[in-house]
Design an enzyme around this catalytic site. Structure first.
Site, mmCIF file in Angstrom:
data_model
loop_
_atom_site.group_PDB
_atom_site.id
_atom_site.type_symbol
_atom_site.label_atom_id
_atom_site.label_comp_id
_atom_site.label_asym_id
_atom_site.label_seq_id
_atom_site.Cartn_x
_atom_site.Cartn_y
_atom_site.Cartn_z
ATOM 1 N N ARG A 178 3.640 16.700 -1.712
ATOM 2 C CA ARG A 178 3.982 16.896 -0.509
ATOM 3 C C ARG A 178 2.797 17.608 0.335
ATOM 4 O O ARG A 178 1.954 18.302 -0.301
ATOM 5 C CB ARG A 178 5.007 18.161 -0.662
ATOM 6 C CG ARG A 178 6.043 17.761 -1.266
ATOM 7 C CD ARG A 178 6.883 19.082 -1.507
ATOM 8 N NE ARG A 178 6.003 19.943 -2.519
ATOM 9 C CZ ARG A 178 6.406 21.074 -2.906
ATOM 10 N NH1 ARG A 178 7.157 21.821 -2.569
ATOM 11 N NH2 ARG A 178 5.536 21.801 -3.844
ATOM 12 N N PHE A 221 15.182 22.205 -0.839
ATOM 13 C CA PHE A 221 15.629 21.239 0.256
ATOM 14 C C PHE A 221 17.156 21.382 0.790
ATOM 15 O O PHE A 221 17.850 20.456 1.295
ATOM 16 C CB PHE A 221 15.625 19.666 -0.179
ATOM 17 C CG PHE A 221 14.123 19.358 -0.135
ATOM 18 C CD1 PHE A 221 13.745 18.384 0.907
ATOM 19 C CD2 PHE A 221 13.257 19.404 -1.325
ATOM 20 C CE1 PHE A 221 12.329 17.998 0.999
ATOM 21 C CE2 PHE A 221 11.783 19.183 -1.289
ATOM 22 C CZ PHE A 221 11.548 18.397 -0.091
ATOM 23 N N HIS A 227 17.397 23.671 3.266
ATOM 24 C CA HIS A 227 17.297 24.462 4.473
ATOM 25 C C HIS A 227 17.574 23.994 5.769
ATOM 26 O O HIS A 227 16.967 23.148 6.030
ATOM 27 C CB HIS A 227 15.806 25.065 4.352
ATOM 28 C CG HIS A 227 15.191 25.822 3.152
ATOM 29 N ND1 HIS A 227 15.399 27.039 2.790
ATOM 30 C CD2 HIS A 227 14.665 25.150 2.110
ATOM 31 C CE1 HIS A 227 15.194 27.321 1.750
ATOM 32 N NE2 HIS A 227 14.416 26.271 1.021
ATOM 33 N N GLY A 246 17.769 23.286 9.606
ATOM 34 C CA GLY A 246 16.586 23.157 10.342
ATOM 35 C C GLY A 246 16.742 22.022 11.458
ATOM 36 O O GLY A 246 18.012 21.574 12.010
ATOM 37 N N GLY A 286 11.377 15.354 9.424
ATOM 38 C CA GLY A 286 10.389 14.463 10.242
ATOM 39 C C GLY A 286 9.321 14.271 9.089
ATOM 40 O O GLY A 286 9.390 13.998 8.051
ATOM 41 N N CYS A 323 6.623 10.626 5.903
ATOM 42 C CA CYS A 323 7.434 9.805 4.902
ATOM 43 C C CYS A 323 8.839 9.471 4.874
ATOM 44 O O CYS A 323 9.435 8.488 5.008
ATOM 45 C CB CYS A 323 7.006 10.515 3.387
ATOM 46 S SG CYS A 323 5.373 10.080 2.944
ATOM 47 N N LYS A 352 10.066 7.297 7.881
ATOM 48 C CA LYS A 352 9.914 5.619 7.728
ATOM 49 C C LYS A 352 10.267 5.204 6.296
ATOM 50 O O LYS A 352 10.707 4.029 6.384
ATOM 51 C CB LYS A 352 8.313 5.669 7.723
ATOM 52 C CG LYS A 352 7.385 5.812 6.364
ATOM 53 C CD LYS A 352 5.979 5.368 6.731
ATOM 54 C CE LYS A 352 5.287 5.733 5.457
ATOM 55 N NZ LYS A 352 5.307 5.400 4.324
#
Ligand SMILES: NC(=O)c1ccc[n+]([C@@H]2O[C@H](COP(=O)([O-])OP(=O)(O)OC[C@H]3O[C@@H](n4cnc5c(N)ncnc54)[C@H](O)[C@@H]3O)[C@@H](O)[C@H]2O)c1
Length: 460
Positions: A154, A252, A254, A256, A260, A263, A266
């Site tokens: 990441r 994962f 959270h 918001g 975006g 990775c 696409k």
């Protein structure tokens, strides 16, 4: 091990520097002459915490070098990684493999002796077969094994992720290939990182499935956030309440402004296309993509609502432009559709980001940029926290309030408490949590009269 890394972007540069740090002899190749020149001068082309120091120490130790000379680097290498970009192809959303295939041809022409070519770029299932075919076409005598080794790092935590991975996936059935990869990653397996050997196509699918699953998790909690807002529930408590169930996990979750980055968008698009080409419909992924796209666009309306409706001529301060903290990467950042949407509504946009303004300027040259968050907030009718940089978690709220024309904050990352912000006299909107105050901007004239006296503020 002598390693050539083709493509010196976020993945190639971090992987190359980490592999050199493991003790391998690494040469990082890029066709972008400016990038190589700046690296050779000790200047990092990207913002990634700890990268400058890691590169400098390995260059100094003689284990890491940079060049534009692909052929020369490949000739001496036992392992060649392909880490070039695979962006969405314009028009149809398939992964664009132009860079991968052209690198494969160039590598093939330069091979000498047994070489393992490793695709680290995220590529559609079956791309490894095509890379192998192209290489054999370009150099029929080449003694080469093509392996898939997708990368899961990441941005913002890339070095840690590379050095302490949850797993390393190696896709090849070839024993010589497996041995070379096992040697490359030995420092990690000695540290107990699981090395998963699988077939090449399976490895390629693992990468897409992982990203699609994570994108789904984010989108799921975003939809629950919308519901929580309507019901008067708190999405953060819901996320904790479900996340502590180990079958679900807290990561994962959270809520918001929508995902975006370089990775998830696409790769989910590409996975959908791969499935369609194979007569399989991935309806969950299709929905995730469309929910996420709509969400990103809806954020401008959320800001407008908090600011009283009409945006024409109003100044909006944006804090955070990059798609996440600790990177300068602007690829598919939620700030872009948000800002475009605000400009469409007639707002005047001012922006600040600790590392991303240079990149953002290329995408959005028509807004004003500020080096300081308080200057950015000066005279603003609303302030939006878009990226949860650490420095935005402890803003001097009273100073911010003095700078702003109207005390309206839209916190798209839920980094402050609604009750605290209400006490301070802000109109405060967040994601999936009910507004804690009676404050509301109805039109341009009634803001001041509704303000409560400021008391204290704490941050989460
Ligand atoms: N960025 C991430 O967080 C991340 C994480 C995991 C996987 N990935 C995948 O890794 C791949 C690389 O991503 P990135 O973000 O590092 O891309 P990037 O755009 O930052 O870097 C790619 C680099 O490759 C260079 N390049 C292209 N063609 C070349 C060629 N023929 N020879 C030499 N250099 C060439 C480009 O000049 C560029 O510097 C992608 O497939 C991406 O999906 C990215």
């Amino acid at each position: 091990m002598r390693i050539a890394m083709i493509g010196t972007g976020y993945v190639g540069l971090v992987s190359g520097a980490c592999l050199a740090d493991f003790g391998h002899q690494v040469i990082c190749v890029d066709k972008d002459a400016n990038k190589i020149a700046s690296l050779a001068a000790g200047k990092m082309p990207i913002f990634e915490p700890g990268l400058g120091e890691l590169v400098a120490s390995n260059v100094k130790a003689g284990r890491l070098a940079f060049t534009e000379d692909l052929a020369g680097s490949v000739r001496d290498a036992e392992a060649v990684f392909i880490a070039v970009g695979t962006p969405s192809r314009r028009g149809d959303g398939h992964a664009d493999l132009t860079h991968v295939f052209s690198a494969a041809r160039e590598i093939a022409a330069a091979l000498s002796g047994f070489t393992v070519v490793i695709t680290k770029s995220t590529v559609p299932v079956g791309a490894g077969d095509e890379v192998e075919r192209l290489m054999r076409e370009a150099n029929a005598k080449a003694d080469v094994v093509v392996v898939s080794n997708p990368e899961f790092l990441r941005e913002g935590a890339a070095i840690r992720d590379f050095k302490f991975p949850d797993r390393i996936v190696v896709g090849t059935l070839d024993e010589r290939g497996r041995k070379v990869l096992a040697d490359i990653y030995r420092p990690l397996t000695l540290n107990q990182a699981p090395l998963i050997f699988t077939a090449r196509r399976t490895a390629e699918l693992i990468k897409y499935a992982a990203n699609a699953f994570l994108a789904t998790k984010i989108t799921f909690i975003n939809e629950i956030a919308d519901l929580a807002e309507q019901l008067g529930a708190d999405v953060q408590e819901v996320a904790r309440g479900i996340g502590l169930d180990r079958r679900i996990g807290t990561k994962f979750l959270h809520a918001g402004p929508g995902f975006g980055g370089s990775c998830f968008p696409k790769d989910t698009r590409a996975l959908m296309k791969i499935a369609l080409d194979n007569d399989v419909q991935l309806r969950i992924i299709e929905t995730v993509l469309s929910v996420n796209d709509n969400r990103k666009r809806a954020m401008a309306r959320k800001v407008a609502q908090a600011a009283g409706g009409r945006m024409r001529g109003k100044a909006v301060a944006i804090l955070g432009l990059t798609f996440k903290p600790d990177t300068d990467d602007m690829r598919e950042a939620p700030s872009i559709p948000l800002i475009t949407g605000l400009l469409d509504l007639g707002a005047i946009v001012r922006a600040h980001d600790p590392a991303g303004m240079e990149m953002a300027c290329r995408e959005m040259p028509d807004i004003e940029y500020f080096d300081d968050p308080y200057l950015c907030a000066r005279g603003a009718d609303a302030l939006v926290i878009v990226t949860e940089w650490a420095q935005f978690r402890a803003l001097d709220m009273m100073r911010l309030k003095r700078e702003m024309a109207r005390p309206v904050i839209v916190d798209l990352r839920n980094i402050y408490h609604p009750a605290d912000m209400a006490e301070l006299g802000f109109v405060y909107e967040s994601v999936g949590r009910r507004r804690a105050s009676r404050l509301r901007i109805v039109d341009d004239s009634d803001v001041g009269s509704e303000l409560a006296a400021p008391r204290s503020l704490s941050t989460v």
